[in-house]
Design a protein around this motif. Structure first.
Motif, PDB file in Angstrom:
ATOM      1  N   ASN A  85      38.214 -98.637  14.828  1.00  0.00           N
ATOM      2  CA  ASN A  85      37.587 -99.606  15.926  1.00  0.00           C
ATOM      3  C   ASN A  85      38.914 -99.567  16.808  1.00  0.00           C
ATOM      4  OD1 ASN A  85      35.434-101.026  16.335  1.00  0.00           O
ATOM      5  ND2 ASN A  85      35.567-102.028  14.540  1.00  0.00           N
ATOM      6  N   GLY A  96      33.781 -96.085  15.112  1.00  0.00           N
ATOM      7  CA  GLY A  96      32.515 -95.170  14.475  1.00  0.00           C
ATOM      8  C   GLY A  96      33.111 -95.246  12.999  1.00  0.00           C
ATOM      9  N   GLU A 135      28.433 -92.214  12.299  1.00  0.00           N
ATOM     10  CA  GLU A 135      28.244 -93.283  13.242  1.00  0.00           C
ATOM     11  C   GLU A 135      29.206 -93.392  14.191  1.00  0.00           C
ATOM     12  OE1 GLU A 135      29.397 -96.675  13.294  1.00  0.00           O
ATOM     13  OE2 GLU A 135      28.026 -97.380  14.978  1.00  0.00           O
ATOM     14  N   HIS A 137      29.827 -95.674  18.016  1.00  0.00           N
ATOM     15  CA  HIS A 137      29.234 -96.928  18.970  1.00  0.00           C
ATOM     16  C   HIS A 137      30.595 -97.024  19.875  1.00  0.00           C
ATOM     17  CE1 HIS A 137      31.349 -99.074  15.693  1.00  0.00           C
ATOM     18  NE2 HIS A 137      31.747 -99.830  16.565  1.00  0.00           N
ATOM     19  N   SER A 139      31.122 -99.919  23.362  1.00  0.00           N
ATOM     20  CA  SER A 139      30.825-101.103  24.450  1.00  0.00           C
ATOM     21  C   SER A 139      31.384-101.418  25.478  1.00  0.00           C
ATOM     22  CB  SER A 139      30.145-102.289  23.548  1.00  0.00           C
ATOM     23  OG  SER A 139      31.345-103.021  22.908  1.00  0.00           O
ATOM     24  N   GLY A 148      26.139-102.102  25.034  1.00  0.00           N
ATOM     25  CA  GLY A 148      26.621-101.067  23.956  1.00  0.00           C
ATOM     26  C   GLY A 148      25.490-100.148  23.746  1.00  0.00           C
ATOM     27  N   VAL A 149      26.187 -98.916  23.243  1.00  0.00           N
ATOM     28  CA  VAL A 149      25.376 -97.661  22.648  1.00  0.00           C
ATOM     29  C   VAL A 149      26.050 -97.368  21.296  1.00  0.00           C
ATOM     30  CG1 VAL A 149      24.662 -97.036  25.037  1.00  0.00           C
ATOM     31  CG2 VAL A 149      26.761 -96.088  23.825  1.00  0.00           C
ATOM     32  N   SER A 150      24.896 -96.867  20.356  1.00  0.00           N
ATOM     33  CA  SER A 150      25.436 -96.356  19.307  1.00  0.00           C
ATOM     34  C   SER A 150      24.534 -95.096  18.915  1.00  0.00           C
ATOM     35  CB  SER A 150      25.332 -97.255  18.116  1.00  0.00           C
ATOM     36  OG  SER A 150      24.225 -97.668  17.706  1.00  0.00           O
TER      37      SER A 150
END
Lengths: 404, 300
Positions: A85, A96, A135, A137, A139, A148-150
């Motif tokens: 992060n 991620g 993954e 993400h 924001s 936010g997007v992921s």
């Protein structure tokens, strides 16, 4: 001169609560606090945004973890995991994770009632599956709003999944209330070992949520999620063999409806007790779908922070589930839908968990989570699926986090 | 301000730079306004006019002196900001210094006549207040009388700086004004700032670690600055009734919504000497106090 700590002198043992002393109109503390009100100083209530995920963390955080899940005598999963992060500035957050799961052990392939009662038979072939998942993400915040997007993907030799989601959040009412909206889409492809055929499945989810600060130390949160999907939901490896007298059994492969609509409602209450540095939590979740599955979850937790910054969080969760309409342990005739997957049965379950966070240095921390899960048909009020095999499982996660 | 000021915050670099600039500007403003070492501050003007004329107070000074008045009454008269003259008298007998400093070997008791002269100049109840036309003014009736905000100025600066940072939207921040702390709020995940309380008799060791979510934390004690007379340690706080420095409590730490209240309660506890622990039990919400013999009073 010795420095022994003698017994604490407790003059006001009746007024143990910190609030009682401070609010007592004759206490000196109250009098001085009232006098200080004339000065241009403000004290602040804690704001709803402060309880949410750590937004605006300057610097980066990287974590590694190892997860182990073990069922009694059956499946076992090992998953090392790496996550990060980072916040390049206060309004932007990126993160991620990458994980590598190894699933091994024996999986139930057949349910057979040949012995008179349903028996979940293992195929004899052992499962050794590898799954990789990742993954990402991000924001961005503008004043009280955040978007936010992921995206995520997951891969096994016989299963592939891609998903994406977007969410929007706004804080109002002097940051005491937070509203959130989310949308997600997932596309899955299900294959089968030894078969060139891949089947598809698509699903969408919508989520609406509100977090409301009740006092400076308590808040309530409520989320409503609605999802709908269509495609292939069958487990290609499972089938049910039903014997009625001599002769060939009725073979029912795992067949489920080609669409599913589901609704989940989650409510949580958090209350912080400063005298014992503990945040109490109560969660309730209701789930229903159009396959007939209905579930209730109640969870109690207490997050206690120690003087050195360590934290331990015990939790107790009780779960009950009503079976899917097409679930059965034996089938008299082969029908369009039917499944003996125990995850669709009726049962109750208890989870006892403990999470422990221990700071090693100012910039690193060790996390340990342990949980024990027990599932029994009899633990459901009104009874569950008869002769459902019991499931005992344990879970362990050990992680190390660096902040820099 | 003659102390080290530290700001810790969880934020991005530009927000932090702005916060640090705000803290510095507000601290300088308060120092210029209230320091007795600045000849044009309000406090200096009041002291220079002692025995001559009344001085009109602005709203901020009036509120701060009103707070000092409440402290005087709540402490039974031992918290008295006119007792600054005692400090100079005892300082002439040897400097107030850290116990391990080479110069702090022995202090002499001031002679009785000098003590009596200074005590005549002390007494909050001797101040004359006038309120007319919406203005408040204060008059120190005798030349030589003085008021000294002492720690109150530092604690007020910590609270003011925290107020301004909150107005800027910063909440995960901790201000440290030479041991007087004010936390605007906890860490973003809700966890508190961990504050180490110095052990009053073992330099470098910690007495305890207290969690601070928000509000003020202030300590008073005899270990940083003290007098050593005939081998007995006295604190740097003086009992205005006797003219002598107090002893009895080695250290008192108090937590309250503001650093001002926390600091006032900690100082008053020390001024009560051996009875300071009992005072805190009835006065403060959260505190930790220790006496010479190692006896502790606490409500965490």
């Amino acid at each position: 001169m010795g420095w022994e700590v003698a017994a604490v002198a407790a003059i006001d043992s009746l007024c143990r609560s910190a609030g009682a002393i401070a609010r007592n109109p004759t206490s000196v503390g109250f009098l001085l606090a009232s006098a200080a009100l004339a000065l241009p100083l403000s004290s602040t209530p804690v704001q709803a945004g402060d309880f949410s995920s750590p937004a605006g963390v300057d610097a980066a955080e990287v974590g590694v973890a190892y997860l182990r899940y073990q069922e009694n005598g059956r499946m076992r999963a090992d998953a090392p995991l790496l996550w990060f992060n980072v916040s390049p500035d206060e309004s932007l957050q990126i993160g991620g994770s990458v994980d590598l799961d190894t699933l091994s052990g024996a999986s139930v392939q057949y349910v057979s009632n040949r012995s008179g009662t349903p028996v979940h038979a293992l195929s004899g072939a052992s499962v050794n599956e590898r799954r990789t998942g990742s993954e990402v993400h991000a924001s961005k915040a503008w004043g009280e709003q955040r978007v936010g997007v992921s995206v995520a993907q997951s891969r096994e030799t016989d299963y592939r999944s891609q998903s994406a989601a977007i969410d929007y959040r706004i804080e109002t009412n002097a940051r005491n209330t937070t509203y959130s909206v989310g949308l997600g889409h997932s596309s899955d492809e299900i294959g089968k070992h030894g078969s060139p055929i891949w089947r598809a499945r698509h699903s969408q989810d919508v989520l609406l949520g509100v977090t409301q600060l009740l006092t400076a130390r308590s808040l309530v949160q409520s989320n409503l999620a609605y999802g709908w999907g269509s495609g292939d939901y069958n487990d290609p490896y499972k089938s049910t063999l039903s014997f009625f007298g001599p002769g060939a059994p009725v073979v029912q492969p795992d067949r489920r409806p080609e669409a599913r609509h589901h609704l989940a409602w989650l409510s949580r209450y958090r209350h912080f007790l400063p005298q014992i540095n503990t945040a109490l939590g109560l969660d309730y979740r209701y789930y229903r779908d159009d396959w007939g599955v209905r579930a209730h979850t109640v969870e109690l937790s207490a997050a206690h922070t120690l003087e050195n910054g360590a934290r331990w969080v015990p939790l107790l969760r009780y779960y009950t589930q009503h079976a899917a309409d097409f679930y059965a342990q034996s089938f008299a005739v082969r029908s369009a839908t039917g499944s003996s997957d125990t995850r669709l049965a009726a049962f109750g379950a208890l989870t006892l968990g403990l999470r422990f966070e221990w700071p090693l240095t100012a910039q690193s921390r060790v996390d340990l989570s342990l949980a024990s899960y027990r599932q029994r048909a009899a633990w459901r009020p009104g009874g569950g699926t008869p002769d459902l095999p019991r499931l005992d499982a344990g879970y362990l996660m050990l992680g190390y986090v660096w902040r820099f | 301000m003659s102390c080290r000021i530290e700001l810790q915050a969880v934020s991005s670099a530009p927000v932090f730079a702005k916060a640090a600039a705000t803290v510095e500007a507000e601290t300088r403003r308060i120092e210029a306004h209230f320091s007795r070492y600045r000849p044009d501050s309000m406090v200096s003007r009041i002291n220079q006019a002692a025995g001559k004329q009344a001085v009109v107070l602005d709203a901020e000074t009036a509120a701060l002196l009103d707070f000092a008045d409440h402290c005087y009454r709540a402490s039974g008269g031992v918290f008295d900001i006119t007792s600054g003259a005692l400090r100079q008298l005892w300082a002439q007998a040897g400097s107030l210094a850290a116990p391990l400093a080479a110069s702090a070997t022995r202090h002499r008791l001031p002679d009785a006549a000098a003590l009596a002269r200074v005590c005549a100049l002390i007494g909050w109840e001797k101040l004359v207040w006038q309120r007319a036309h919406g203005e408040t003014s204060i008059f120190l009736p005798q030349p030589g009388m003085e008021i000294d905000l002492g720690g109150l100025g530092k604690e007020y600066a910590a609270d003011r700086a925290a107020t301004l940072l909150r107005q800027q939207g910063l909440s995960a921040a901790l201000l440290n004004f030479g041991g007087d702390l004010h936390a605007c709020g906890p860490w973003p995940d809700g966890s508190p700032w961990q504050v180490g309380i110095a052990h009053p008799r073992q330099p470098g060791a910690l007495l305890a670690t207290l969690p601070l979510f928000q509000g003020g934390l202030a300590s008073s004690g005899d270990y940083a600055r003290c007098l050593l007379i005939d081998g007995v340690r006295y604190s740097h706080l003086f009992d205005p009734r006797s003219g002598y420095p107090v002893r009895g409590l080695a250290s008192a730490t108090v937590l309250a919504d503001t650093c001002l209240v926390a600091g006032a309660l900690a100082s008053i506890a020390l001024l009560h000497g051996a009875a300071g622990g009992d005072f805190l039990a009835s006065a403060a919400s959260r505190y930790l106090a220790v006496d010479d013999a190692g006896r502790q009073w606490q409500r965490r």
